[in-house]
Write a protein that holds these residues in place. Structure first.
Motif, PDB file in Angstrom:
ATOM      1  N   VAL A 217       0.856  -1.176   0.152  1.00 37.78           N
ATOM      2  CA  VAL A 217      -0.018  -0.308   0.160  1.00 37.78           C
ATOM      3  C   VAL A 217       0.930   1.219  -0.105  1.00 37.78           C
ATOM      4  CG1 VAL A 217      -1.870   1.523   1.414  1.00 37.78           C
ATOM      5  CG2 VAL A 217      -1.917  -1.186   1.435  1.00 37.78           C
ATOM      6  N   ARG A 218       0.679   2.555  -0.871  1.00 32.06           N
ATOM      7  CA  ARG A 218       1.399   3.992  -1.336  1.00 32.06           C
ATOM      8  C   ARG A 218       0.702   4.174  -0.323  1.00 32.06           C
ATOM      9  NH1 ARG A 218      -0.071   5.830  -5.068  1.00 32.06           N
ATOM     10  NH2 ARG A 218       1.292   7.265  -5.645  1.00 32.06           N
ATOM     11  N   VAL A 219       1.476   4.284   1.421  1.00 30.15           N
ATOM     12  CA  VAL A 219       0.994   4.981   2.359  1.00 30.15           C
ATOM     13  C   VAL A 219       1.741   6.357   2.959  1.00 30.15           C
ATOM     14  CG1 VAL A 219       1.027   3.002   3.509  1.00 30.15           C
ATOM     15  CG2 VAL A 219      -0.623   5.029   4.330  1.00 30.15           C
ATOM     16  N   GLU A 220       1.069   6.864   3.558  1.00 28.31           N
ATOM     17  CA  GLU A 220       1.802   7.900   4.841  1.00 28.31           C
ATOM     18  C   GLU A 220       0.930   7.886   6.300  1.00 28.31           C
ATOM     19  OE1 GLU A 220       4.878   9.015   4.554  1.00 28.31           O
ATOM     20  OE2 GLU A 220       5.113   8.677   2.344  1.00 28.31           O
ATOM     21  N   ARG A 312      -8.161  -4.613 -12.463  1.00 30.04           N
ATOM     22  CA  ARG A 312      -7.726  -3.987 -11.983  1.00 30.04           C
ATOM     23  C   ARG A 312      -7.540  -2.459 -12.246  1.00 30.04           C
ATOM     24  NH1 ARG A 312      -4.542  -6.596  -6.172  1.00 30.04           N
ATOM     25  NH2 ARG A 312      -5.870  -8.586  -6.335  1.00 30.04           N
ATOM     26  N   ARG A 313      -6.367  -2.601 -13.052  1.00 27.67           N
ATOM     27  CA  ARG A 313      -5.689  -1.540 -14.134  1.00 27.67           C
ATOM     28  C   ARG A 313      -7.333  -0.812 -14.532  1.00 27.67           C
ATOM     29  NH1 ARG A 313      -0.903  -0.695 -14.586  1.00 27.67           N
ATOM     30  NH2 ARG A 313       0.981  -2.308 -13.767  1.00 27.67           N
ATOM     31  N   GLU A 314      -8.481  -1.161 -15.046  1.00 32.71           N
ATOM     32  CA  GLU A 314      -9.324  -1.116 -16.142  1.00 32.71           C
ATOM     33  C   GLU A 314     -10.270  -0.580 -15.325  1.00 32.71           C
ATOM     34  OE1 GLU A 314     -13.262  -3.085 -19.068  1.00 32.71           O
ATOM     35  OE2 GLU A 314     -12.128  -4.685 -17.322  1.00 32.71           O
ATOM     36  N   LEU A 315     -10.480  -0.897 -13.466  1.00 36.01           N
ATOM     37  CA  LEU A 315     -11.018  -0.126 -12.607  1.00 36.01           C
ATOM     38  C   LEU A 315     -11.093   0.881 -12.141  1.00 36.01           C
ATOM     39  CD1 LEU A 315     -13.934  -0.750 -10.976  1.00 36.01           C
ATOM     40  CD2 LEU A 315     -12.299  -1.747  -9.006  1.00 36.01           C
ATOM     41  N   LEU A 316      -9.640   0.729 -12.192  1.00 34.38           N
ATOM     42  CA  LEU A 316      -8.607   2.351 -11.484  1.00 34.38           C
ATOM     43  C   LEU A 316      -9.153   3.853 -12.936  1.00 34.38           C
ATOM     44  CD1 LEU A 316      -5.217   0.958 -10.155  1.00 34.38           C
ATOM     45  CD2 LEU A 316      -6.888   2.163  -9.236  1.00 34.38           C
ATOM     46  N   LEU A 342      -1.075 -11.041  -1.591  1.00 39.18           N
ATOM     47  CA  LEU A 342      -1.904 -10.971  -3.098  1.00 39.18           C
ATOM     48  C   LEU A 342      -1.572  -9.019  -2.907  1.00 39.18           C
ATOM     49  CD1 LEU A 342      -4.628 -12.765  -5.203  1.00 39.18           C
ATOM     50  CD2 LEU A 342      -1.476 -12.680  -5.079  1.00 39.18           C
ATOM     51  N   ALA A 343      -0.642  -8.041  -3.335  1.00 39.08           N
ATOM     52  CA  ALA A 343      -0.404  -6.152  -3.105  1.00 39.08           C
ATOM     53  C   ALA A 343      -1.783  -5.738  -3.417  1.00 39.08           C
ATOM     54  CB  ALA A 343       0.362  -6.172  -4.381  1.00 39.08           C
ATOM     55  N   ALA A 344      -2.166  -4.870  -2.674  1.00 37.82           N
ATOM     56  CA  ALA A 344      -3.173  -4.472  -3.048  1.00 37.82           C
ATOM     57  C   ALA A 344      -3.723  -3.503  -3.786  1.00 37.82           C
ATOM     58  CB  ALA A 344      -3.343  -3.512  -1.173  1.00 37.82           C
ATOM     59  N   LEU A 345      -4.552  -2.940  -4.625  1.00 34.56           N
ATOM     60  CA  LEU A 345      -5.529  -2.544  -5.739  1.00 34.56           C
ATOM     61  C   LEU A 345      -4.888  -1.113  -5.554  1.00 34.56           C
ATOM     62  CD1 LEU A 345      -7.164  -1.494  -8.328  1.00 34.56           C
ATOM     63  CD2 LEU A 345      -9.139  -1.622  -6.626  1.00 34.56           C
ATOM     64  N   GLN A 346      -5.145  -0.323  -4.616  1.00 35.24           N
ATOM     65  CA  GLN A 346      -4.202   0.768  -3.975  1.00 35.24           C
ATOM     66  C   GLN A 346      -3.151   1.158  -4.413  1.00 35.24           C
ATOM     67  OE1 GLN A 346      -2.335   1.730  -1.537  1.00 35.24           O
ATOM     68  NE2 GLN A 346      -2.671   4.239  -0.709  1.00 35.24           N
ATOM     69  N   GLY A 347      -2.145  -0.461  -4.323  1.00 39.70           N
ATOM     70  CA  GLY A 347      -0.808   0.010  -4.838  1.00 39.70           C
ATOM     71  C   GLY A 347      -0.812   0.836  -5.719  1.00 39.70           C
ATOM     72  N   LEU A 348      -1.581  -0.247  -7.164  1.00 39.46           N
ATOM     73  CA  LEU A 348      -1.846   1.048  -8.594  1.00 39.46           C
ATOM     74  C   LEU A 348      -1.988   2.404  -8.828  1.00 39.46           C
ATOM     75  CD1 LEU A 348      -3.120  -3.244  -9.899  1.00 39.46           C
ATOM     76  CD2 LEU A 348      -0.058  -1.894  -9.558  1.00 39.46           C
ATOM     77  N   ASP A 349      -3.016   2.341  -7.806  1.00 40.16           N
ATOM     78  CA  ASP A 349      -3.450   3.611  -8.012  1.00 40.16           C
ATOM     79  C   ASP A 349      -2.662   5.374  -7.549  1.00 40.16           C
ATOM     80  OD1 ASP A 349      -5.906   5.669  -7.780  1.00 40.16           O
ATOM     81  OD2 ASP A 349      -6.057   5.738  -5.681  1.00 40.16           O
ATOM     82  N   HIS A 350      -2.494   5.710  -9.166  1.00 33.14           N
ATOM     83  CA  HIS A 350      -2.007   6.691  -9.113  1.00 33.14           C
ATOM     84  C   HIS A 350      -2.430   7.903  -8.990  1.00 33.14           C
ATOM     85  CE1 HIS A 350       2.405   5.137  -8.794  1.00 33.14           C
ATOM     86  NE2 HIS A 350       1.397   4.062 -10.621  1.00 33.14           N
TER      87      HIS A 350
END
Length: 521
Positions: A217-220, A312-316, A342-350
């Motif tokens: 997850v890309r998170v602060e 996942r990419r389509e949904l984003l 598995l990696a979270a969908l959030q990690g692909l969200d830019h």
């Protein structure tokens, strides 16, 4: 001794009172019950405080205090120079309702429906009777009627094979108690207040590191909000990001708790079919405009499907084009029995379109009621403010204990232990079931989660079968009930986490035989 004194003495002699209840409170409760039950009728004169104290063998001040409480609550009234009299509660109720007002019309309607005109107890009796037999109580809102139409609680009573239930008997109680005692010994006043900054800072820091390492997850730390679990996280999202009448895309079949939250916030639900690769968007779906998109991409509930990278990419991409928010519920990512989680969908969200949520209720124990919500940076201030204003979060001592539990490495150790335990139980259950199940019945092969899905032929009524299995004191759920629209697959959700190996061996064979008998023509 007067008849009233005799009546109250008999009531006080009952053994139903809590042993720590004061004498004054016992007298008050006994008198109040007698008035409600009309054993002390309206207008009845009570003995003087001096006489009643003598008759009951208690202090006069105790009687005076009980009388004062009854007077304050309208059960009795004092007439100077005359005495204390029982109030006419029924007359007071009738005057409050009034013949011409809505309450009066309701009272008349209730009396007609019970065949007892003027019966002031009809409404309360109807409510109690409705609660007893599962009927809809009167005067709920339209939303309330819809939400309580099918109560979820009784269906989730813990029994062998109940899906979604973890074996919290394996929780390290003594270790947790030692950590909690240490927190209390520090006597920090700030831990007794409401949580005003999104949760206990050390816990938010620990969650941040955990999500970065285990879920990609890309998170602060500032993005992490501590909530009372997934239901509260979903409710916050629904309140802050959507208005009544807005559309929410949900999976079909879908987790019942998410549906309830969105229905409570009067969102329009648009179910989207889930196949082996996750949420499958069709042309008619893309013609709608959602405000929220609810998904369980790492392990779909209830089928166990994993959303493919392409989906996942389509949904984003769709979320950006339609200005929608994706709510990613990562409810049981810790329970993957082969390979890394598995990696979270959030990690692909830019594009900062995903709100990610998780819970500790599955990996620790349900009653801990601690979850987390990761929001995009632009939403931090709004969510932190709403969390405080709407929920008044607390339990900071629990959060502090959990922070220590994670920081000292106990959380990782606990997950590793129960993952091995649940994985072994899963394989044992599969072996027991396969001894009886016919070839046209398949069992899910996804090696994750807390339940198996047994897919049944179309001619089998999975709802009726689940009800029949319940008579054997086994709790399974019908797969078809998780669907909002056809086509609904037939099947059963069978949990294995809350069963010991001995129970799985015994009950698994029985369950397999029951399913086989229902499948055979």
């Amino acid at each position: 001794m007067s008849p009233t004194s005799d009546l109250l003495a008999a009531a006080l002699a009952q053994s139903s009172f809590h042993p720590r209840l004061s004498q004054q409170r016992r007298l008050y409760e006994a008198a109040k019950a007698a008035i409600h039950q009309q054993r002390l009728g309206a207008g009845s004169k009570l003995p003087s405080s001096r006489d009643l104290a003598r008759d009951l063998g208690i202090a006069r001040n105790t009687v005076i205090a009980a009388f004062e409480q009854l007077t304050a609550e309208g059960y009795v009234s004092s007439v100077r120079g005359s005495g204390t009299y029982v109030a006419d509660l029924h007359a007071h109720t009738a005057s409050m309702r009034g013949a011409g007002g809505p309450a009066g019309r309701n009272a008349a309607r209730d009396a007609r429906s019970t065949g007892a005109a003027g019966s002031t107890g009809a409404t309360l009796d109807m409510v109690e009777s409705a609660a007893t037999v599962g009927m809809q109580p009167p005067r709920l809102s339209r939303r309330g009627r819809e939400l309580t139409r099918q109560a979820a609680g009784p269906r989730f009573e813990i029994q062998p094979f109940a899906p979604g239930d973890a074996d919290f008997s394996s929780f390290p109680f003594k270790l947790w108690q030692r950590l909690q005692n240490r927190v209390w010994r520090e006597a920090r006043g700030d831990l007794l207040d409401y949580g005003q900054s999104g949760g206990h800072l050390p816990l938010r820091q620990a969650i941040t590191e955990y999500l970065r390492l285990s879920r990609s997850v890309r998170v602060e730390m500032e993005q992490v909000m501590i909530t009372a679990g997934t239901q509260q996280s979903l409710d916050l999202c629904a309140q802050l990001l959507a208005d009544a009448g807005d559309m929410a895309w949900i999976e079909n079949p879908c987790y019942w708790g998410a549906r309830r939250v969105f229905q409570a916030r009067e969102l329009k639900l648009h179910p989207i079919t889930v196949d082996g690769d996750g949420m499958a968007l069709k042309k008619n779906d893309l013609a709608t405009r959602p405000r929220l998109i609810y998904v369980t991409p790492s392990h779909h509930y209830p089928t166990g499907a994993v959303m493919s990278l392409a989906r996942r990419r389509e949904l984003l991409d769709v979320a950006v084009r339609k200005d929608a928010w994706i709510l990613e519920d990562d409810y049981d990512s810790e329970f993957r029995y082969t390979g890394r989680p598995l990696a979270a969908l959030q990690g692909l969200d830019h594009d900062d379109r995903v709100l990610y949520m998780g819970t500790f209720s599955k990996v620790l124990y349900p009653g801990i009621k601690v979850g987390y919500l990761v929001v995009p940076p632009a939403l931090i201030a709004a969510f932190r403010s709403a969390l405080y204003d709407l929920q008044r979060p607390g339990q900071l001592t629990v959060q502090a204990t959990l922070a220590e539990f994670i920081a000292q490495g106990h959380f990782t150790t606990h997950i590793r232990k129960i993952r091995q335990t649940y994985g072994a139980r899963r394989e044992l259950l599969r072996r027991m079931l396969l001894q009886h199940l016919p070839r046209d019945v398949s069992i899910s092969s996804e090696e994750s989660g807390l339940h198996l899905v047994i897919e049944l032929p179309d001619h089998v009524d999975d709802v009726a079968l689940a009800q029949h299995i319940a008579t054997e004191r086994l709790s399974v759920k019908a797969l078809s009930t998780y669907y909002l629209k056809p086509p609904a697959r037939r099947g059963l959700l069978v949990g294995y986490a809350y069963c010991t190996p001995e129970q799985i061996t015994d009950h698994g064979l029985r369950l397999g035989a029951l399913i086989a008998a229902a499948v055979r023509p």
